[in-house]
Scaffold this motif. Structure first.
Motif, mmCIF file in Angstrom:
data_model
loop_
_atom_site.group_PDB
_atom_site.id
_atom_site.type_symbol
_atom_site.label_atom_id
_atom_site.label_comp_id
_atom_site.label_asym_id
_atom_site.label_seq_id
_atom_site.Cartn_x
_atom_site.Cartn_y
_atom_site.Cartn_z
ATOM 1 N N ARG A 146 67.947 -12.559 104.214
ATOM 2 C CA ARG A 146 67.184 -12.406 105.444
ATOM 3 C C ARG A 146 68.058 -11.764 106.522
ATOM 4 N N GLY A 147 67.526 -10.729 107.163
ATOM 5 C CA GLY A 147 68.253 -10.060 108.224
ATOM 6 C C GLY A 147 69.057 -8.883 107.723
ATOM 7 N N PRO A 148 69.558 -8.010 108.623
ATOM 8 C CA PRO A 148 70.310 -6.812 108.235
ATOM 9 C C PRO A 148 71.588 -7.154 107.477
ATOM 10 N N ALA A 149 71.828 -6.428 106.416
ATOM 11 C CA ALA A 149 73.077 -6.528 105.663
ATOM 12 C C ALA A 149 73.454 -5.112 105.268
ATOM 13 N N SER A 150 73.686 -4.268 106.255
ATOM 14 C CA SER A 150 73.726 -2.822 106.081
ATOM 15 C C SER A 150 74.757 -2.355 105.078
ATOM 16 N N ALA A 151 75.933 -2.929 105.101
ATOM 17 C CA ALA A 151 77.006 -2.423 104.256
ATOM 18 C C ALA A 151 76.678 -2.572 102.779
ATOM 19 N N LEU A 152 75.766 -3.464 102.443
ATOM 20 C CA LEU A 152 75.502 -3.756 101.048
ATOM 21 C C LEU A 152 74.130 -3.327 100.574
ATOM 22 N N TYR A 153 73.138 -3.360 101.431
ATOM 23 C CA TYR A 153 71.771 -3.249 100.938
ATOM 24 C C TYR A 153 70.973 -2.071 101.460
ATOM 25 N N GLY A 154 71.467 -1.313 102.398
ATOM 26 C CA GLY A 154 70.679 -0.246 102.976
ATOM 27 C C GLY A 154 70.403 -0.529 104.426
ATOM 28 N N SER A 155 70.468 0.497 105.228
ATOM 29 C CA SER A 155 70.469 0.297 106.672
ATOM 30 C C SER A 155 69.116 -0.038 107.258
ATOM 31 N N ASN A 156 68.021 0.177 106.518
ATOM 32 C CA ASN A 156 66.717 -0.147 107.089
ATOM 33 C C ASN A 156 66.282 -1.581 106.804
ATOM 34 N N ALA A 157 67.191 -2.413 106.303
ATOM 35 C CA ALA A 157 66.852 -3.803 106.013
ATOM 36 C C ALA A 157 66.937 -4.656 107.273
ATOM 37 N N LEU A 158 66.200 -4.285 108.316
ATOM 38 C CA LEU A 158 66.245 -5.074 109.546
ATOM 39 C C LEU A 158 65.668 -6.459 109.325
ATOM 40 N N GLY A 159 64.629 -6.555 108.518
ATOM 41 C CA GLY A 159 64.048 -7.850 108.194
ATOM 42 C C GLY A 159 64.780 -8.537 107.058
ATOM 43 N N GLY A 160 65.204 -7.738 106.082
ATOM 44 C CA GLY A 160 65.935 -8.324 104.971
ATOM 45 C C GLY A 160 65.716 -7.583 103.672
ATOM 46 N N VAL A 161 66.155 -8.210 102.584
ATOM 47 C CA VAL A 161 66.138 -7.624 101.246
ATOM 48 C C VAL A 161 65.495 -8.619 100.283
ATOM 49 N N ILE A 162 64.626 -8.099 99.427
ATOM 50 C CA ILE A 162 64.070 -8.894 98.336
ATOM 51 C C ILE A 162 64.535 -8.254 97.037
ATOM 52 N N ASN A 163 65.353 -8.977 96.297
ATOM 53 C CA ASN A 163 65.944 -8.457 95.064
ATOM 54 C C ASN A 163 65.424 -9.263 93.883
ATOM 55 N N ILE A 164 64.669 -8.596 93.004
ATOM 56 C CA ILE A 164 64.154 -9.232 91.797
ATOM 57 C C ILE A 164 65.210 -9.130 90.703
ATOM 58 N N ILE A 165 65.686 -10.261 90.212
ATOM 59 C CA ILE A 165 66.634 -10.294 89.104
ATOM 60 C C ILE A 165 65.853 -10.583 87.822
ATOM 61 N N THR A 166 65.893 -9.651 86.884
ATOM 62 C CA THR A 166 65.117 -9.812 85.652
ATOM 63 C C THR A 166 65.873 -10.684 84.651
ATOM 64 N N ARG A 167 65.156 -11.110 83.627
ATOM 65 C CA ARG A 167 65.704 -12.077 82.682
ATOM 66 C C ARG A 167 66.797 -11.475 81.808
ATOM 67 N N GLU A 168 67.757 -12.319 81.471
ATOM 68 C CA GLU A 168 68.847 -11.946 80.570
ATOM 69 C C GLU A 168 68.527 -12.441 79.159
ATOM 70 N N PRO A 169 68.902 -11.698 78.128
ATOM 71 C CA PRO A 169 68.702 -12.186 76.762
ATOM 72 C C PRO A 169 69.506 -13.460 76.511
ATOM 73 N N PRO A 170 68.914 -14.474 75.908
ATOM 74 C CA PRO A 170 69.665 -15.689 75.572
ATOM 75 C C PRO A 170 70.485 -15.477 74.305
ATOM 76 N N LEU A 171 71.385 -16.396 74.024
ATOM 77 C CA LEU A 171 72.208 -16.305 72.826
ATOM 78 C C LEU A 171 71.413 -16.659 71.567
ATOM 79 N N GLU A 172 70.524 -17.640 71.676
ATOM 80 C CA GLU A 172 69.725 -18.070 70.535
ATOM 81 C C GLU A 172 68.316 -17.485 70.629
ATOM 82 N N PRO A 173 67.655 -17.243 69.488
ATOM 83 C CA PRO A 173 66.295 -16.679 69.508
ATOM 84 C C PRO A 173 65.308 -17.606 70.225
ATOM 85 N N GLU A 174 64.434 -17.010 71.022
ATOM 86 C CA GLU A 174 63.390 -17.741 71.728
ATOM 87 C C GLU A 174 62.096 -16.943 71.642
ATOM 88 N N TYR A 175 60.990 -17.631 71.327
ATOM 89 C CA TYR A 175 59.693 -16.976 71.220
ATOM 90 C C TYR A 175 58.666 -17.819 71.964
#
Length: 678
Positions: A146-175
């Motif tokens: 929330r709020g500007p974090a210009s050095a890291l996220y882009g200068s127009n993030a006056l309100g903030g940044v929403i970063n979607i982190i997608t799923r990582e493959p697990p070590l064991e099979p999952e279905y």
């Protein structure tokens, strides 16, 4: 969302893997999780924040930023279809109009990322409901800065940044195979497979949604497919590739007049509005450790979005279509130094966005074209960040980002039988500093202070065409902002309470307003946005937990003359003083979880001039109940949204010509689902 600053309050299955935030090796926002807080919990309870690229871990007390995280456990409990209404209301900083913290729908103050890569240009349409724009069942967590974090996220993030982190493959099979059904012909189903074979991790998910909606003209159809591969190239190198396809059709009923709302709040104001969207994306990331103390990372993403449909804002606007392609490259080098326990990062963020759009005179493609645009935006943004510990318990971070943005546009407009052609370009540049300092009161609690700048370039319409009856103004300057934040976070272990408080103050200057005399936009506005954001987590018993998010906002026009109207001293529209979301999570027996959510906003002004003759608008309290049960390989869930079946408007607006307009909420809605996991 609960205050995930405390690992004992969070799921042990979440955040075991490390996070990448904007492809930068800087620890922000992914909180390591531990078992629930109880008497047997380990004494070393403070969480760490990890970044995949550098494998650097840093305690949350060292982070000089306002961060919220919605983790995998919470996402699975919510199973949202509307990110703005079901997901983002759970965090502090939620706004009633598009942007984090700043409730101004016509501004692009929020940056949207997927795995740290941008999904749109500086001139794009960042929105608080961004999580709907990706495969909703391929989200590991949602990180909100929330709020500007210009050095890291882009200068127009006056309100903030929403970063979607997608799923990582697990070590064991999952279905997993699952299905869901409910009121208003709600039908959802999906399959997924994941695992690791011969040092290659994989994850693939496909699902669909068909939902008629409770209100007329609110049909929602979605088809989502995504897949990820993770290759261990060597003991020191990792290659990740991800692809996604998203096809959505969404109808929009538009806003109702007061008479329509009182007559039937489930009717549609516009009978043909919809958006048909097809999005395709591919991203890859290469990480390599040069030594135990240094490493490099290169990330690349491309996303193409095609959309079309007649607009929802009225019954006369012309059919529109657009084809947008975004390319983003982030390259960085990080170096750990023993001197002052330092971390040095340098890199560059390159973004190219091209847009081809047409607007027709009528609401069908059989009519003639009223406006055509080809727009290209090129952003070149080198950045640097330096962290160090000058004395015991104090951590300092200093950073800067230089943005050079070249904006080229050509096209034509047809009006009253006359064609006007446009072919112009302009370049903006700005250096945005960022600084932060944290002080550990002890190994559980800390104070922090942050400072950041940001800037937002004018839109193509303001620069080259003009809008609302104005002429274009190629001499417009970017809007500029300064942000100050003071935070206090930690835990009171005897009370089993975690907390996170953030005081913030943002001033936005040179805001674009209309000058009636000059008949064009000028840089003359100033807005102040400030408040207090709170996250609390309390676990009085092993089987009961309470999570609270609260925002106190004081948003005001400081100097804002739009045309002949002087709004100085007025409160921003759609800015309730208080927004609160309280959840009680009960786990009476193993496998059974019930969550009762209470969401409430205080009254708010419905217009910029604060002149609504009916006074402020009010929205009643909304309750949601979610119950889930797991037994062996089977999972079951049932949800009741708007439990007390309140009639309400998500937002009410006002103008002197049309009176009040209502965005209808949703009546009581029930649905249930079942899944088999193996």
């Amino acid at each position: 969302m609960r205050a995930c600053i405390d690992p004992p309050l969070c799921s042990s299955q979440v955040f075991k893997r490390t996070a990448l935030v904007l492809g930068l090796a800087f620890p922000l926002g992914a909180y390591a999780q531990e078992p629930p807080l109880d008497e047997e919990a380990d004494e070393d309870m403070m969480p760490t924040i990890s970044v995949t690229a550098s494998r650097v871990e840093s305690a949350v007390q060292d982070t000089a930023a306002a961060v919220s995280v919605i983790d995998a456990e919470e996402l699975d409990r919510i199973k949202f279809t509307d990110a703005r209404e079901e997901l983002m209301k759970r965090i502090p900083g939620y706004s009633m109009s598009r942007n984090l913290r700043i409730p101004m729908g016509g501004k692009n103050y929020t940056i949207n990322l997927i795995d740290g890569l941008s999904t749109g240009s500086t001139f794009g349409s960042g929105t608080i409901g961004f999580a709907d724009s990706t495969n909703t069942f391929d989200i590991e967590r949602v990180e909100v800065i929330r709020g500007p974090a210009s050095a890291l996220y882009g200068s127009n993030a006056l309100g903030g940044v929403i970063n979607i982190i997608t799923r990582e493959p697990p070590l064991e099979p999952e279905y997993r195979v699952w299905a869901e059904g409910g009121q208003y012909n709600r039908q959802r189903a999906g399959v997924s497979a994941a695992g690791t074979a011969n040092s290659v991790g994989y994850f693939v998910d496909a699902n669909s949604l068909n939902f008629e909606g409770s209100q007329d003209r609110t049909e929602n159809e979605r088809k989502q497919v995504s897949g990820k591969l993770l290759f261990e190239v060597s003991d020191y190198s990792l290659l990740t590739m991800r692809a996604e396809y998203l096809d959505t059709y969404l109808e929009d009923p538009s806003t109702l007049t007061q008479a329509q709302y009182e007559e039937d709040w489930m009717q549609a104001a516009v009978e043909d509005a919809y958006t048909d969207t097809e999005a395709k994306s591919f991203s890859t990331k290469y990480e390599h450790d040069l030594s135990e103390q240094s490493g490099i990372e290169i990330s690349y993403g491309v996303r193409n979005t095609e959309s079309e449909g007649p607009p929802s804002y009225n019954a006369t606007g012309g059919f529109s279509s657009s084809d947008v392609t975004n390319h983003n490259v982030v390259a960085l080098y990080r170096q750990n130094l023993e001197t002052l326990d330092s971390l040095f990062i340098v890199g560059t963020d390159l973004l190219r966005s091209s847009s081809d759009s047409d607007t027709y005179t009528e609401r069908t493609t059989s009519s003639s074209i009223a406006q055509h645009w080809d727009v290209v935006a090129n952003n070149t943004s080198p950045f640097t960040q330096y962290e160090f510990t000058p004395i015991d318990k104090v951590r300092v971070s200093l950073g800067a980002r230089y943005d050079r943005i070249r904006y080229s546009a050509d096209g034509y407009t047809v009006s009253r039988g006359r064609t006007t052609e446009y072919d112009d370009s302009t370049t903006f540049s700005h250096t945005s500093p960022k600084a932060g300092i944290t002080y550990k009161l002890d190994n559980k609690n800390s104070l922090w202070f942050g400072y950041g700048q940001g800037f937002v370039v004018p839109s193509r319409t303001n620069l080259f065409v003009g809008s609302r009856g104005t002429d274009p103004n190629p001499d417009l300057k970017p809007e500029k902002a300064e942000n100050y934040e003071l935070g206090f976070r930690g835990e009171f272990r005897p009370a089993k309470l975690s907390y996170d408080f953030t005081l913030y103050h943002t001033n936005i200057k040179d805001m674009l307003v209309t000058d009636d005399e000059l008949e064009k936009y000028v840089n003359a506005g100033e807005v102040r946005v400030q408040g207090l954001e709170t996250m609390l987590g309390w676990k009085p018993f092993k089987s009961l937990r309470f999570d609270l998010s609260h925002t106190y906002a004081d948003n005001e026009y400081v100097n804002f003359v739009d045309g002949t109207n002087d709004y100085g001293g007025n409160t921003l529209a759609y800015s309730p003083k208080h927004h609160i979301d309280l959840r009680a999570i009960l786990m009476p027996v193993q496998g059974l979880t019930a969550e009762l959510e209470w969401n409430r906003t205080s009254s708010y002004y419905t217009s910029t001039d604060n002149s609504d003759p009916q006074g402020k608008a009010y929205r009643p309290s909304i309750f949601n109940l979610r119950v889930s049960y797991e037994s062996g390989s089977w999972s079951y869930w049932g949800h009741i949204l708007n439990l007390t079946d309140k009639k309400y408007a998500e937002r009410i607006s006002y103008n002197s010509r049309d009176g009040r307009k209502f965005e209808s909420g949703k009546p009581r809605t029930l649905y249930a689902g079942i899944a088999y996991n193996w």
